[in-house]
Design a protein around this motif. Structure first.
Motif, PDB file in Angstrom:
ATOM      1  N   UNK A   1       0.934  -1.100   0.065  1.00  0.00           N
ATOM      2  CA  UNK A   1       0.180   0.173   0.092  1.00  0.00           C
ATOM      3  C   UNK A   1       0.945   1.118  -0.015  1.00  0.00           C
ATOM      4  N   UNK A   2       1.769   1.312   0.844  1.00  0.00           N
ATOM      5  CA  UNK A   2       2.653   2.491   0.929  1.00  0.00           C
ATOM      6  C   UNK A   2       4.152   2.406   0.661  1.00  0.00           C
ATOM      7  N   UNK A   3       4.651   1.054   0.155  1.00  0.00           N
ATOM      8  CA  UNK A   3       6.094   0.980  -0.158  1.00  0.00           C
ATOM      9  C   UNK A   3       6.238  -0.061  -1.125  1.00  0.00           C
ATOM     10  N   UNK A   4       7.249  -0.097  -1.808  1.00  0.00           N
ATOM     11  CA  UNK A   4       7.660  -1.163  -2.521  1.00  0.00           C
ATOM     12  C   UNK A   4       9.225  -1.576  -2.421  1.00  0.00           C
ATOM     13  N   UNK A   5       9.564  -2.709  -2.938  1.00  0.00           N
ATOM     14  CA  UNK A   5      10.945  -3.055  -2.954  1.00  0.00           C
ATOM     15  C   UNK A   5      11.406  -3.255  -4.341  1.00  0.00           C
ATOM     16  N   UNK A   6      12.483  -2.388  -4.804  1.00  0.00           N
ATOM     17  CA  UNK A   6      12.764  -2.318  -6.138  1.00  0.00           C
ATOM     18  C   UNK A   6      14.173  -3.212  -6.323  1.00  0.00           C
ATOM     19  N   UNK A   7      14.221  -3.671  -7.563  1.00  0.00           N
ATOM     20  CA  UNK A   7      15.459  -4.354  -7.705  1.00  0.00           C
ATOM     21  C   UNK A   7      16.205  -3.470  -8.600  1.00  0.00           C
ATOM     22  N   UNK A   8      17.613  -3.809  -8.597  1.00  0.00           N
ATOM     23  CA  UNK A   8      18.569  -2.889  -9.571  1.00  0.00           C
ATOM     24  C   UNK A   8      19.757  -4.025  -9.582  1.00  0.00           C
ATOM     25  N   UNK A   9      20.332  -3.779 -10.648  1.00  0.00           N
ATOM     26  CA  UNK A   9      21.678  -4.624 -11.188  1.00  0.00           C
ATOM     27  C   UNK A   9      22.735  -4.360 -10.434  1.00  0.00           C
ATOM     28  N   UNK A  10      23.468  -5.017 -10.116  1.00  0.00           N
ATOM     29  CA  UNK A  10      24.871  -5.163  -9.087  1.00  0.00           C
ATOM     30  C   UNK A  10      25.804  -5.475 -10.214  1.00  0.00           C
ATOM     31  N   UNK A  11      27.248  -5.291  -9.846  1.00  0.00           N
ATOM     32  CA  UNK A  11      28.304  -5.600 -10.551  1.00  0.00           C
ATOM     33  C   UNK A  11      29.152  -6.699  -9.949  1.00  0.00           C
ATOM     34  N   UNK A  12      28.437  -7.828  -9.797  1.00  0.00           N
ATOM     35  CA  UNK A  12      29.180  -8.990  -9.074  1.00  0.00           C
ATOM     36  C   UNK A  12      29.528 -10.070 -10.481  1.00  0.00           C
ATOM     37  N   UNK A  13      30.208 -11.152  -9.948  1.00  0.00           N
ATOM     38  CA  UNK A  13      30.778 -12.062 -10.946  1.00  0.00           C
ATOM     39  C   UNK A  13      29.594 -13.223 -11.106  1.00  0.00           C
ATOM     40  N   UNK A  14      28.488 -12.745 -10.964  1.00  0.00           N
ATOM     41  CA  UNK A  14      27.247 -14.077 -11.077  1.00  0.00           C
ATOM     42  C   UNK A  14      26.098 -13.077 -11.351  1.00  0.00           C
ATOM     43  N   UNK A  15      24.861 -13.859 -11.754  1.00  0.00           N
ATOM     44  CA  UNK A  15      23.609 -13.106 -11.909  1.00  0.00           C
ATOM     45  C   UNK A  15      23.107 -12.633 -10.501  1.00  0.00           C
ATOM     46  N   UNK A  16      23.192 -11.439 -10.287  1.00  0.00           N
ATOM     47  CA  UNK A  16      22.939 -10.490  -9.249  1.00  0.00           C
ATOM     48  C   UNK A  16      21.881  -9.407  -9.240  1.00  0.00           C
ATOM     49  N   UNK A  17      21.523  -9.011  -7.981  1.00  0.00           N
ATOM     50  CA  UNK A  17      20.513  -7.997  -8.013  1.00  0.00           C
ATOM     51  C   UNK A  17      20.740  -7.384  -6.526  1.00  0.00           C
ATOM     52  N   UNK A  18      20.602  -6.153  -6.483  1.00  0.00           N
ATOM     53  CA  UNK A  18      20.387  -5.387  -5.002  1.00  0.00           C
ATOM     54  C   UNK A  18      18.855  -4.884  -4.971  1.00  0.00           C
ATOM     55  N   UNK A  19      18.591  -4.714  -3.628  1.00  0.00           N
ATOM     56  CA  UNK A  19      17.062  -4.401  -3.403  1.00  0.00           C
ATOM     57  C   UNK A  19      17.165  -3.033  -2.748  1.00  0.00           C
ATOM     58  N   UNK A  20      15.963  -2.256  -3.109  1.00  0.00           N
ATOM     59  CA  UNK A  20      15.814  -1.022  -2.180  1.00  0.00           C
ATOM     60  C   UNK A  20      14.243  -0.851  -1.734  1.00  0.00           C
ATOM     61  N   UNK A  21      14.389  -0.787  -0.425  1.00  0.00           N
ATOM     62  CA  UNK A  21      13.035  -0.632   0.185  1.00  0.00           C
ATOM     63  C   UNK A  21      12.792   0.863   0.136  1.00  0.00           C
ATOM     64  N   UNK A  22      11.614   1.454  -0.891  1.00  0.00           N
ATOM     65  CA  UNK A  22      11.254   2.693  -0.925  1.00  0.00           C
ATOM     66  C   UNK A  22       9.709   3.027  -0.411  1.00  0.00           C
ATOM     67  N   UNK A  23       9.608   4.034   0.366  1.00  0.00           N
ATOM     68  CA  UNK A  23       8.464   4.271   0.767  1.00  0.00           C
ATOM     69  C   UNK A  23       7.967   5.219   0.005  1.00  0.00           C
ATOM     70  N   UNK A  24       6.591   5.466  -0.354  1.00  0.00           N
ATOM     71  CA  UNK A  24       5.803   6.361  -0.720  1.00  0.00           C
ATOM     72  C   UNK A  24       6.000   7.880  -0.064  1.00  0.00           C
ATOM     73  N   UNK A  25       5.884   8.885  -0.826  1.00  0.00           N
ATOM     74  CA  UNK A  25       5.730  10.050  -0.052  1.00  0.00           C
ATOM     75  C   UNK A  25       4.508  10.196   0.917  1.00  0.00           C
TER      76      UNK A  25
END
Length: 308
Positions: free
Chosen positions: A128-152
């Motif tokens: 309802x008031x936040x999301x967890x977004x993915x982003x590409x990271x630079x590792x030596x395998x298939x990898x992602x990071x995650x950002x928990x971002x609240x709505x204004x």
């Protein structure tokens, strides 16, 4: 609304007596989100009293120090008579590997386990008031990071101003704060912008997992309240960091500085540094003016709103 981060595992690939492999739990007003599950994560959860009522697990990549805790954790949840479904998010293409870990040792959970492959720049979870977004990271395998971002959040309601304008105390206050205009008994119309301030920012927590320095990490971490960044090595192993897909503490500080983050947590500390992380702190502080710390296993951090 509370948000608390618990560092369950802050070590690198080789655990030590002080540092477990990677795992971070975020408790946002009762939503417990687990990021990575290194070996022994379920024991860390018991040791640091986080509870097991997690709803989602976010896997950054399939190296053992980030996922080998999954079989034990799943079995522990089963032994605790869990019934609620558990969702696991993992880089697209690794779903079958995660499924194999979930069912390791012929384990068949008695509760539903849903495994979702996600790519970069997606909302893995939208609430309802936040999301967890993915982003590409630079590792030596298939990898992602995650950002928990609240709505204004809504702007502050100016009760004094509303009363000056003749708005009676009661339901019309709520209507205005929800963004609806109201009409007074004399026919005057009062609009929300007359009594409600500008929207206020929510909070952002970024977890990189393992990564070399990355412009994408700096981009998604812009203004973050907390950046949890790979700092496997100090400057004495800078070449080793590049070769193995990791960052140094100094590089993590540079990323936090570019992002103008408020706080930087240095994690995934190599066992070669044992209990001495003074170089990590010194080197990160040379490039980042915000708060820098190397969390211990079990350390908790409350994340206030930026305007508090």
């Amino acid at each position: 609304m509370s948000m608390r981060v618990t560092f369950l595992g802050t070590g690198g690939a080789v655990p030590t007596t002080e540092r477990n492999p990677s795992s971070v739990l975020v408790n946002r007003e009762g939503d417990r989100l687990l990021f990575d599950a290194g070996e022994g994560t379920q024991r860390q959860m018991m040791r640091f009293k986080t509870g097991f009522t997690i709803s989602d697990i976010f896997v950054t990549h399939l190296h053992g120090d980030h996922v080998l805790g999954l079989p034990g954790l799943i079995q522990t949840l089963d032994f605790n008579d869990r019934e609620e479904a558990l969702s696991i998010y993992t880089p697209a293409g690794t779903e079958e590997d995660i499924d194999a870990l979930v069912h390791a040792a012929a384990n068949q959970p008695s509760f539903p386990v849903h495994i979702y492959g996600v790519g970069p720049d997606e909302a893995a979870v939208r609430r309802d008031d936040y999301e967890v977004r993915t982003f590409r990271t630079d590792h030596d395998t298939n990898s992602l990071g995650y950002a928990l971002i609240e709505d204004d959040r809504k702007g502050r309601f100016d009760r004094e101003k509303a009363e000056e304008l003749g708005v009676p105390v009661g339901p019309k206050f709520s209507q205005l704060h929800e963004g609806d205009s109201v009409e007074l008994d004399d026919g005057t119309s009062i609009d929300p912008e007359q009594v409600v301030g500008d929207p206020r920012p929510g909070r952002t927590v970024v977890y990189t997992g393992d990564t070399r320095p990355s412009a994408k990490v700096a981009e998604i971490s812009e203004g973050a309240d907390l950046l949890i960044h790979d700092a496997t090595f100090a400057d004495d192993r800078k070449d080793r960091a590049a070769d193995t897909g990791h960052s140094t503490a100094r590089q993590a500080g540079e990323t936090a500085s570019r992002a103008d983050a408020a706080r930087l947590a240095l994690t995934h500390i190599s066992s070669r540094y044992a209990g001495d992380v003074s170089d990590h702190l010194d080197e990160a502080r040379e490039t980042f003016d915000g708060e820098v710390f190397v969390p211990d296993d079990g350390e908790t951090l409350d994340i206030p709103y930026p305007d508090e």
